[in-house]
Every structure is written in structure tokens, then in C-alpha cells.
Design a protein around this motif. Structure first.
Motif, short mmCIF file in Angstrom:
data_model
loop_
_atom_site.label_atom_id
_atom_site.label_comp_id
_atom_site.label_asym_id
_atom_site.label_seq_id
_atom_site.Cartn_x
_atom_site.Cartn_y
_atom_site.Cartn_z
N LYS A 1 0.70 -1.30 0.03
CA LYS A 1 0.00 0.45 -0.10
C LYS A 1 0.79 1.13 -0.02
CE LYS A 1 -1.55 -2.01 3.71
NZ LYS A 1 -2.45 -2.03 4.69
N PRO A 2 0.36 2.48 -0.86
CA PRO A 2 1.47 3.71 -0.77
C PRO A 2 1.42 4.18 0.91
CG PRO A 2 -1.02 3.91 -1.24
CD PRO A 2 -0.60 2.91 -0.94
N ALA A 3 2.35 4.93 1.08
CA ALA A 3 2.74 4.89 2.27
C ALA A 3 2.21 6.68 2.59
CB ALA A 3 3.53 5.19 2.92
N ASN A 4 1.14 7.00 2.54
CA ASN A 4 0.74 9.25 2.75
C ASN A 4 1.06 9.48 4.33
OD1 ASN A 4 0.95 9.84 -0.34
ND2 ASN A 4 0.29 7.82 -0.18
N LEU A 5 0.50 11.03 4.03
CA LEU A 5 0.01 11.83 5.22
C LEU A 5 -0.81 12.56 4.75
CD1 LEU A 5 3.25 11.95 7.48
CD2 LEU A 5 1.70 11.10 8.26
N ASN B 1 -4.10 18.70 12.09
CA ASN B 1 -3.98 17.93 12.13
C ASN B 1 -3.39 16.85 11.26
OD1 ASN B 1 -5.39 14.61 12.06
ND2 ASN B 1 -5.93 14.93 13.66
N LEU B 2 -2.68 15.50 11.16
CA LEU B 2 -1.74 14.66 10.60
C LEU B 2 -1.82 13.01 10.93
CD1 LEU B 2 -0.09 14.82 8.49
CD2 LEU B 2 1.75 14.89 10.23
N ALA B 3 -2.47 12.00 9.81
CA ALA B 3 -3.15 11.29 9.34
C ALA B 3 -2.40 10.55 8.42
CB ALA B 3 -4.19 10.65 9.92
N ILE B 4 -1.83 9.05 9.08
CA ILE B 4 -0.69 8.38 8.13
C ILE B 4 -2.25 7.30 7.61
CG2 ILE B 4 -0.66 6.36 10.25
CD1 ILE B 4 2.08 6.25 8.46
N ILE B 5 -1.60 6.64 6.42
CA ILE B 5 -2.67 6.89 5.55
C ILE B 5 -2.30 5.85 5.23
CG2 ILE B 5 -5.05 7.24 4.33
CD1 ILE B 5 -6.12 8.52 6.54
N SER B 6 -2.96 4.89 4.26
CA SER B 6 -2.13 3.55 3.55
C SER B 6 -3.48 3.26 2.76
CB SER B 6 -1.83 1.99 4.31
OG SER B 6 -3.52 1.67 4.87
N ILE C 1 -1.71 16.09 0.99
CA ILE C 1 -1.51 14.66 0.74
C ILE C 1 0.45 14.94 0.91
CG2 ILE C 1 -0.81 11.91 -0.59
CD1 ILE C 1 -3.83 12.55 -1.10
N ASN C 2 1.01 14.12 2.00
CA ASN C 2 2.36 14.44 1.52
C ASN C 2 3.26 13.19 1.36
OD1 ASN C 2 2.36 17.03 2.53
ND2 ASN C 2 1.07 16.33 3.82
#
Lengths: 203, 203
Positions: free
Chosen positions: A28-32, A43-48, A85-86
Motif C-alpha cells: 500500500k502507498p504510504a502517505n500523511l 491534524n496529521l494522519a498516516i493513511i495507506s 497528501i504528503n
């Protein structure tokens, strides 16, 4: 070979089942995802689960599950209409993973996890200073999956910022030059290196 | 750093834009979806948009864009109610990529691309013999993204088949033991190797 039926899955221990089903879709892609509430709390959240939804106009989505940690993300997007998206690189995996902890909405994961809040081009939502590939998006639509209440959040790409050398002559990105990582399951971060590039397939 | 605005994106050459927007979400899982039509004609399509949607019940989805090559896949799923997801390994990248060619619905990508049609546990839809990690799914729901007509196809996991050694004691999968690849953009296939496994994050 191991055979696991739907009845087996229902009867599994909860954590075992979550690990299994989060692994079986592949890498899965790795994004914040960076957002800000109406009261300016970031707010900052890791989302796959970031996905490409269309190129013209350019739409990108991600999934928000009811009661899951990224719920502050969707609340902020509903309030202020923008998100970022980062990409996650190998240099800040630990900090990115730490954003998955269940912090109260009154604190910012940027400060808690040691990542830099960055504001660019007068965009309302915060970017991650450590990330080299960044996308600013405006909120377009929420699409509900009736079966289980999961929501697909759809955004339109407002702008992209990336290093000159990552952008290739044909428009594609060489993600390996930015040391992008990918995720397996819920906890494993992986290095990626190109094997082959194949031409457009014709019958 | 390069800055690309939404106006820039609109004005890009079509192929350049497709390469760019298909690259900016990060690395994507590499899967083949196997289906069969009501008339028993089989189909196989490479899909990079498979996503986890829920663990209990276990739901998995993928996106079908209007007019795109995987349209035969969604037509078959509507007709017969079942599909398979098969992980792509480094040993058959070329064959998997070739399924993206625009074949007529009257031929099977299995035969055209040199991949083996496999029937397991009386499941209606065909699996890929070369794949080590396979999922049989029943059709649950189509969720329409109103903005651009893209459809999220939702399936329930009916069973999973995988090598014993890939399944770890906590339920997660070690995808590197199966030589799973991931995709960047539309054409680049990548080798993946673990960097680190991190514990459940707490504030």
C-alpha cells in the motif's frame, strides 16, 4: 497451502483478523494527510488507502472508517474544505507511524510526532516539511459504502509540489529518487526499487 | 522544486497528465482480477486499485473507471456475482502487464497472456495458477462516485489461499516471501524489501 474460509475469518481472534485482512490486498502507498479544523487546530494522519480516481480533472481519494483514528481528518475536511497528501520517505518512518496513535483532537500530531507544519502558496491546510512530494486538494464529495459505513473522501488536486529530478520527461514520477516507502499490513515499512518498466500493452 | 497547478494539469498533454496523476498517489498493490461471464468466457485484468474496506466482515474493493479496459471485469461480476484477486509476483510481471491490452470480450486474457486458469474449491470465478496468494470474493455492492462516474466494486472475502510460510504467527502476511511486487505509475514494477516493523503506536 493454507485455506482460510469466511467462517474461519469470523472466528479468528480480532487482532489476528485485522492483521490478516489488512495484509491480503498487497503493498500500500504510504502517505500523511494534513488538515486544519475551523478553530485552526491542525491534524496529521498516516493513511495507506490513498487512491487515484481520475486524471482530468485530477481526483484522488482515501477511505475513512467509522470510529477509526483518522476520523479527525474527515471532521476537519468537512469543516474547512481542504487537505494535503504528503509522501512518506524512509527518513521519517517512525514519526509518520506515530501519527496513528489515538491523540485527542486538541493536540496536533505535527508537534507530538516531530514533523514540521509547513504552509505553502496560501493553502489553508498544512503540508509536511519533511516530505518531498506534496499535493494540495480541495474537498469534492463523500461517497458512502452502504454495506459497512466506510466513507470514500474525494478531493480535486489543486497543486503538486515535487523535486525537479523526480518528475520524468513523460510525466511519470521516479518515486525511488525520493526514497518513498510502501506499507505491508499495519506495521511493516518497505524499501522499493524498480525491476522493470514495460511499454503500453497492445493485443 | 517544481510547482504544478490545477490549471497546468488541465493544459498538459493527455499522456503526460495520465502518467503524472497515476504516479502521485505513491506505490500501488499489484493484483490480477479473474472473472467469468454468464456464457463462461473468462477474463483477467491487472488492477492497481485494490483496497481494504473492512475486516469483520472482511470486505475488499477496487475501482472501475468508465470506458477503461477493466470494464469487462465489472460486466462479468454483475453477471455472475463472483471474482478472484491474485497477487502478482516478480516471476510473471510481463504476463500480468499484458492483460492491460484492450482485448475483445470474446477472448480470454488467460490464454492470450500465458497465465493458467485455475478452479479451486468449486468457486465460480477463475484463479491464476501462477499466483501464490489468492482471494475468492462475492459481489456485495457498487458505490458510485458522482463527480466522475467511477465505480467502487465491493466484495466480501469468501476464502483465502496462501503458502503456509507467508502467514505469520500474528495473522499478518510476509509478502516478501512470495516475491510480491508493487506498481509505480502505469508501467513500473518494483521489488519490495522490509525496512522495519513498528509496534502499535500509543500517544
Amino acid at each position: 497451502m493454507k485455506y482460510i474460509s469466511s467462517a474461519d475469518i469470523e472466528n479468528l481472534d480480532k487482532v489476528y483478523r485485522i492483521n490478516l485482512i489488512n495484509s491480503i490486498t498487497g503493498y500500500k502507498p504510504a502517505n500523511l494527510i494534513g488538515t486544519v479544523a475551523a478553530n485552526n487546530q491542525t491534524n496529521l494522519a498516516i493513511i495507506s488507502s490513498v487512491v487515484h480516481l481520475g486524471s482530468n480533472p485530477a481526483y484522488i481519494g482515501f477511505f475513512s472508517r467509522p470510529g477509526s483514528v483518522p476520523r479527525h481528518t474527515i471532521e476537519n475536511i468537512r469543516e474547512t474544505g481542504y487537505f494535503t497528501i504528503n509522501h512518506i520517505h524512509s527518513s521519517f518512518i517512525e514519526q509518520a507511524h506515530q501519527t496513528s496513535a489515538n491523540y485527542p483532537r486538541t493536540v496536533s500530531e505535527f508537534a507530538q510526532c516531530g514533523l514540521t507544519e509547513e504552509y505553502l502558496h496560501n493553502f489553508k491546510a498544512p503540508f509536511v516539511g519533511q516530505s518531498q512530494i506534496k499535493i494540495g486538494l480541495s474537498f469534492v464529495e463523500e461517497s458512502l459504502i452502504k454495506t459497512n459505513g466506510v466513507v470514500l473522501v474525494v478531493g480535486k488536486v489543486e497543486f503538486i509540489i515535487l523535486p525537479d529530478n523526480v518528475l520524468q520527461p513523460n510525466g511519470s514520477l521516479d518515486l525511488s529518487l525520493a526514497d518513498d516507502v510502501c506499507i505491508a499490513g499495519l506495521d511493516t515499512y518497505n524499501k522499493v526499487s524498480p525491476i522493470t518498466k514495460l511499454p503500453y500493452a497492445r493485443p
